[in-house]
Design a protein around this motif. Structure first.
Motif, PDB file in Angstrom:
ATOM      1  N   MET A  23       0.830  -1.190   0.000  1.00  0.00           N
ATOM      2  CA  MET A  23       0.000   0.000   0.000  1.00  0.00           C
ATOM      3  C   MET A  23       0.875   1.254   0.000  1.00  0.00           C
ATOM      4  N   LYS A  24       1.972   1.203   0.710  1.00  0.00           N
ATOM      5  CA  LYS A  24       2.870   2.356   0.744  1.00  0.00           C
ATOM      6  C   LYS A  24       3.367   2.707  -0.660  1.00  0.00           C
ATOM      7  N   GLU A  25       3.606   1.678  -1.463  1.00  0.00           N
ATOM      8  CA  GLU A  25       4.055   1.905  -2.838  1.00  0.00           C
ATOM      9  C   GLU A  25       2.986   2.624  -3.658  1.00  0.00           C
ATOM     10  N   LYS A  26       1.747   2.232  -3.437  1.00  0.00           N
ATOM     11  CA  LYS A  26       0.642   2.869  -4.159  1.00  0.00           C
ATOM     12  C   LYS A  26       0.514   4.344  -3.758  1.00  0.00           C
ATOM     13  N   LEU A  27       0.689   4.635  -2.484  1.00  0.00           N
ATOM     14  CA  LEU A  27       0.639   6.024  -2.021  1.00  0.00           C
ATOM     15  C   LEU A  27       1.760   6.844  -2.656  1.00  0.00           C
ATOM     16  N   GLU A  28       2.940   6.278  -2.727  1.00  0.00           N
ATOM     17  CA  GLU A  28       4.072   6.973  -3.347  1.00  0.00           C
ATOM     18  C   GLU A  28       3.819   7.203  -4.843  1.00  0.00           C
ATOM     19  N   GLU A  29       3.246   6.219  -5.481  1.00  0.00           N
ATOM     20  CA  GLU A  29       2.919   6.344  -6.898  1.00  0.00           C
ATOM     21  C   GLU A  29       1.896   7.466  -7.117  1.00  0.00           C
ATOM     22  N   LEU A  30       0.903   7.521  -6.265  1.00  0.00           N
ATOM     23  CA  LEU A  30      -0.105   8.580  -6.365  1.00  0.00           C
ATOM     24  C   LEU A  30       0.511   9.950  -6.127  1.00  0.00           C
ATOM     25  N   LYS A  31       1.417  10.042  -5.181  1.00  0.00           N
ATOM     26  CA  LYS A  31       2.108  11.314  -4.935  1.00  0.00           C
ATOM     27  C   LYS A  31       2.850  11.778  -6.186  1.00  0.00           C
ATOM     28  N   ARG A  32       3.540  10.848  -6.816  1.00  0.00           N
ATOM     29  CA  ARG A  32       4.278  11.188  -8.047  1.00  0.00           C
ATOM     30  C   ARG A  32       3.308  11.628  -9.142  1.00  0.00           C
ATOM     31  N   ASP A  33       2.213  10.898  -9.279  1.00  0.00           N
ATOM     32  CA  ASP A  33       1.216  11.250 -10.292  1.00  0.00           C
ATOM     33  C   ASP A  33       0.648  12.646 -10.043  1.00  0.00           C
ATOM     34  N   ILE A  34       0.338  12.931  -8.811  1.00  0.00           N
ATOM     35  CA  ILE A  34      -0.211  14.248  -8.464  1.00  0.00           C
ATOM     36  C   ILE A  34       0.791  15.342  -8.787  1.00  0.00           C
ATOM     37  N   GLU A  35       2.032  15.127  -8.439  1.00  0.00           N
ATOM     38  CA  GLU A  35       3.064  16.128  -8.718  1.00  0.00           C
ATOM     39  C   GLU A  35       3.243  16.345 -10.220  1.00  0.00           C
ATOM     40  N   GLU A  36       3.233  15.280 -10.984  1.00  0.00           N
ATOM     41  CA  GLU A  36       3.358  15.405 -12.441  1.00  0.00           C
ATOM     42  C   GLU A  36       2.172  16.169 -13.032  1.00  0.00           C
ATOM     43  N   LEU A  37       0.991  15.879 -12.537  1.00  0.00           N
ATOM     44  CA  LEU A  37      -0.201  16.579 -13.016  1.00  0.00           C
ATOM     45  C   LEU A  37      -0.174  18.055 -12.634  1.00  0.00           C
ATOM     46  N   ARG A  38       0.325  18.344 -11.462  1.00  0.00           N
ATOM     47  CA  ARG A  38       0.446  19.748 -11.040  1.00  0.00           C
ATOM     48  C   ARG A  38       1.412  20.501 -11.954  1.00  0.00           C
ATOM     49  N   GLU A  39       2.502  19.869 -12.306  1.00  0.00           N
ATOM     50  CA  GLU A  39       3.459  20.498 -13.216  1.00  0.00           C
ATOM     51  C   GLU A  39       2.820  20.729 -14.588  1.00  0.00           C
TER      52      GLU A  39
END
Length: 53
Positions: free
Chosen positions: A1-17
Motif C-alpha cells: 500500500m505504501k508503494e501505491k501512495l508513493e505512486e499517487l504522490k508522483r502522479d499528483i506532482e506530475e499533473l500539477r506540473e
C-alpha cells in the motif's frame, strides 16, 4: 500500500506540473486545464482513501 501512495504522490506532482504549464496560456489550454484538474482530484481522492487504511 505504501508503494501505491508513493505512486499517487508522483502522479499528483506530475499533473500539477502539467497544469502549471497550461496556466501560462489559459485561453488556449482551457480543456486541458479542466481535464488535468479532474485527474488530480481523482488521484487526491484515491490517496486520501488509501491513507485511511
Amino acid at each position: 500500500m505504501k508503494e501505491k501512495l508513493e505512486e499517487l504522490k508522483r502522479d499528483i506532482e506530475e499533473l500539477r506540473e502539467e497544469i502549471n504549464r497550461y496556466i501560462e496560456y489559459p485561453d488556449i489550454f482551457k480543456e486541458e486545464i479542466l481535464s488535468t484538474s479532474q485527474k488530480i482530484d481523482i488521484c487526491i481522492n484515491e490517496y486520501l482513501k488509501l491513507q485511511k487504511f
